[in-house]
Design an enzyme around this catalytic site. Sequence first.
Site, PDB file in Angstrom:
ATOM      1  N   ASN A 107      -3.792  19.497  -3.682  1.00 44.36           N
ATOM      2  CA  ASN A 107      -4.377  18.966  -2.658  1.00 44.36           C
ATOM      3  C   ASN A 107      -5.928  19.501  -2.332  1.00 44.36           C
ATOM      4  OD1 ASN A 107      -2.146  16.999  -2.632  1.00 44.36           O
ATOM      5  ND2 ASN A 107      -1.482  17.949  -0.511  1.00 44.36           N
ATOM      6  N   ARG A 149      -1.546   2.362 -10.009  1.00 48.28           N
ATOM      7  CA  ARG A 149      -1.229   3.299 -10.518  1.00 48.28           C
ATOM      8  C   ARG A 149       0.095   3.100 -11.292  1.00 48.28           C
ATOM      9  NH1 ARG A 149      -4.953   7.291  -8.715  1.00 48.28           N
ATOM     10  NH2 ARG A 149      -5.434   6.982  -6.477  1.00 48.28           N
ATOM     11  N   ARG A 206      -8.945   6.296  -8.341  1.00 50.68           N
ATOM     12  CA  ARG A 206      -9.447   7.497  -8.975  1.00 50.68           C
ATOM     13  C   ARG A 206      -8.411   8.611  -9.368  1.00 50.68           C
ATOM     14  NH1 ARG A 206     -11.519   9.374  -3.535  1.00 50.68           N
ATOM     15  NH2 ARG A 206     -13.614   8.538  -4.106  1.00 50.68           N
ATOM     16  N   HIS A 224      -6.074  -2.988  -4.544  1.00 52.75           N
ATOM     17  CA  HIS A 224      -4.927  -2.035  -4.228  1.00 52.75           C
ATOM     18  C   HIS A 224      -3.739  -2.587  -3.646  1.00 52.75           C
ATOM     19  CE1 HIS A 224      -3.404   1.324  -1.575  1.00 52.75           C
ATOM     20  NE2 HIS A 224      -3.695   1.946  -2.538  1.00 52.75           N
ATOM     21  N   ARG A 236       1.226   9.742   8.462  1.00 51.77           N
ATOM     22  CA  ARG A 236       1.559  10.848   7.619  1.00 51.77           C
ATOM     23  C   ARG A 236       0.451  11.866   7.419  1.00 51.77           C
ATOM     24  NH1 ARG A 236      -0.172  11.421   2.039  1.00 51.77           N
ATOM     25  NH2 ARG A 236       0.369   9.228   1.810  1.00 51.77           N
ATOM     26  N   HIS A 296       4.875   6.867   2.323  1.00 49.84           N
ATOM     27  CA  HIS A 296       3.857   6.294   1.701  1.00 49.84           C
ATOM     28  C   HIS A 296       3.732   4.532   2.229  1.00 49.84           C
ATOM     29  CE1 HIS A 296       1.667   4.442  -1.591  1.00 49.84           C
ATOM     30  NE2 HIS A 296       0.967   5.323  -1.397  1.00 49.84           N
TER      31      HIS A 296
END
Length: 683
Positions: A44, A371, A401, A431, A560, A588
Site C-alpha cells: 500500500n 479490473r 490504474r 467504473h 473503510r 468494498h
Amino acid sequence: MGEKMFINRELSWLEFNHRVLEEACDKQNPLLERLKFAAITASNLDEFFMIRVASIRDKVLAGFLKKDPSGLLPTEEMEIISHRAHQIMQQLYHCYTHALKRSLKKEKIHLANVKELDPEQQNYAAQYFEHTVYPVLTPMLVDSSRPFPLLLNKSLNIALLLANPHEPQKPLFATVQVPSVLKRIIEIPASHGQKIFVLLEEIIKERLSSIFSGHKILTTAYYRITRNADLSLDEEGAEDLLAAIKQSLRQRKWGSVIRLEIESSVDQRLLERLTAELEIDNMAVYKIPGPIDLNFLHCFYTVEGYDHLRYMPIDPVYPAVFSAHKEIFDAIRIQDITLHHPYHSFQPVLDFVRQAAADPQVLAIKQTLYRVSGSSPLVEALAQAAENGKQVTVLVELKARFDEENNIQWAKRLETAGCHVIYGLTGLKTHCKILLVVRMEDDGIQRYVHLSTGNYNDATARYYTDIGLFTANPYFGADASNLFNMLSGLSEPAELYRLSVAPYHLRKKLLTLIRRETTNVKQGKKAAIIAKVNSLVDREIIETLYDASKAGVTIKLIVRGICCLKPGVPNISDNIQVYSIVGRYLEHSRIYYFLNDGNEELFLSSADLMERNLDRRIEILFPVDDPAIKQEMITTLSISLNDTQKARKLAPDGQYTRVRKKNKHAVSINSQDLFYENIRKKQ
C-alpha cells in the site's frame, strides 16, 4: 465551511494503512495472516508514494500555493506526510523484527542469514548462486565511460563503494540489481522439521567479491527506489487511446524518484552518492532496519503444512434459488436476487454469462469491465459468446490504474473473438459494474441485468466484500440499454427510470436524498442516514452531511479507507459517527440508506463519495426495491455498525480507536464472520 472541519486526505489514507498494520500486530490473527497484513501495508505504501506523494511533489516543484480543504499547502503536506510515513515504516519493521520473525521461528520457520547456516547449507547456497543466480546478474560500475544506470522502479539493488587505486579519496560506485525473475526467498534443506529460508540478496551479497573480482569492496548497502507512476495522459490530443496508454506505461517505469529505501547501517559516503545521483532530499530517504521491501512476506503464505497458521478456509455458498431452476434466467425472472461476496460464490455470475453464451435464445450480451483476473473465465465466456454469433459489446476500461497492460491484453482477445470493444470514454473512467443479457422469449424480448458494487473479477471476489443484484425488472433493463447506448454512442444517457449515473445525475441524487432527511427532521419527521463506502472525500457531500447533522439528522458512516469528515464536533457534526472495519476481507461494498420518515430507501452503488467518482467517472447508483432484499441490506448495515472485533471509531482529531464490547457479558461480534454464518444457515 472552515478549513478546520476537514481531515487531510493523505493523512487519512495513512491512518487507514496504519489500521492494516494493526492487523499485522494483532496476535488474535493467525500468524501467516499477520504476515500478509504486513506485506499489504508495505505494498500500500508503494502505491501511495508512486501516486499520491508523487502528485504532491509535482505541486511543490511547480510552486503551487493553493491550500487543500484541510488548510495545508503542498509543502506542509509533504512534511507532515513524510513524518507520519516514517513513523509507520518504523512501526512496521518493529512488528516484523520483534513479533513476526520471532513467531515464525517458534513455528520452526526460520528466515536466516547466510552466516547462520551450517557448512552443508552454505554449500547449497553457494551452488544455488553459481548455477542459478550468477548467470542472471548484471553488475554495473560507474566511471567516466559508464554513467549512473537508470534504475527500475521498485527494484531491489545492492550499492557498493570500491577502492579507487588512481584517486583513493574518490571511491568508485557500483550497483547490482537483485533479479526479480528469481524467487526472493530461497528454501535451504533442513532437518528436524525445520524450514529455513534465506533472502536472495543475502546470497548475492556473500559473493560480491567474486562478482567484482579485482576490486576492493569498501562498503555495501541494500537499496530500493520508488518512482513517480502517476500517468500523465493527454486524452484530448490522443488520436489512438490504446497507443497513448502504451506510451504512458513506458514512461511510468522511468518517472522521477520519490523515495529511497536503504539499509539503516549505510555508510554516509554511499548515501550521499545515491541521494545526489537520484536528486532527492533527506525527507525522501527511509533508513530500513531489516529486509527492504516486505512484500516478500506474501511468499510465506503458501508454505505447505501450516494450515493452522491461516484463517479457516470458507466454502462460498451457491444460493439454493439458482439450484432450484434448470436455467439461471428462470430464477431471475421470478425474483430479484442478491449475492454478497465472498460469502456467496461468484459462480452464479460466471454461469449467467456462460449460459447466455450458449443459449440460442440470447441475442446480445453487453458488459463493462474495469479490473478482471489474470486468467478470467468471464472474458473467455464473452469471447465464446461472440464466436457463437451473439452480439457482444464490452467496454474495457484501459485507464484502470496498474491494470492497464492486463486490460489491453483482454481487449485484444475480445476483439479477436468478434466482440465490439469500447476502450473507455475520453476524459472519464468507466467504473460502473453492469452486465446486460438480451433474450428472445415466447412473450417477446426480455432483458436480464446484473449490477454490482465491485469488479467482475473472480479472484478478488474471494476476498473483497461486494454486493451484486440480478434483476429482470423491465425498468432496470431499459436503463441498462440506454446506458450502453450512451457508452457506445458517446451521448448523455436518456431519461432513466431507476438508475442514477455519474457524472450526470448521481451527485445531484445523493445531495437531494441527504437534504430530504434534513428537511424531514426540521418538520419533526423521522430522519436518519447510514452509508457504507470505501472513501469519503468530496467537499460538497461532507458539507451537506454537516448541515444535516446540525439540523438533527442521525448519521452513521462506515468508511473503510479515507475519511475527510470530522465527526463529533459540537454544533457541527455531533450527530455523526464514523466507523472503519479492517479485517480478513477488504470491505468494498457501497450501501446508502435513508430513513425518509419511515418510507425507507436503500441504494447500492459502484461509487464512493469522492469528487473523481461523482464528476470524472461513469458510476451507477441503483435502488433496492424488493422488500426482503432491502431488509437484508439494512441488517447488513446493522451488523457492521455493531462489530466489536474489527471496527474502529474515528475521533475529531483524525485518530481511530478500537470499538470494544459495552460490557463483559456482551457478545463479541466479528461482522465478517457473522455474515458468512448467517448466509450459510439460510441454505
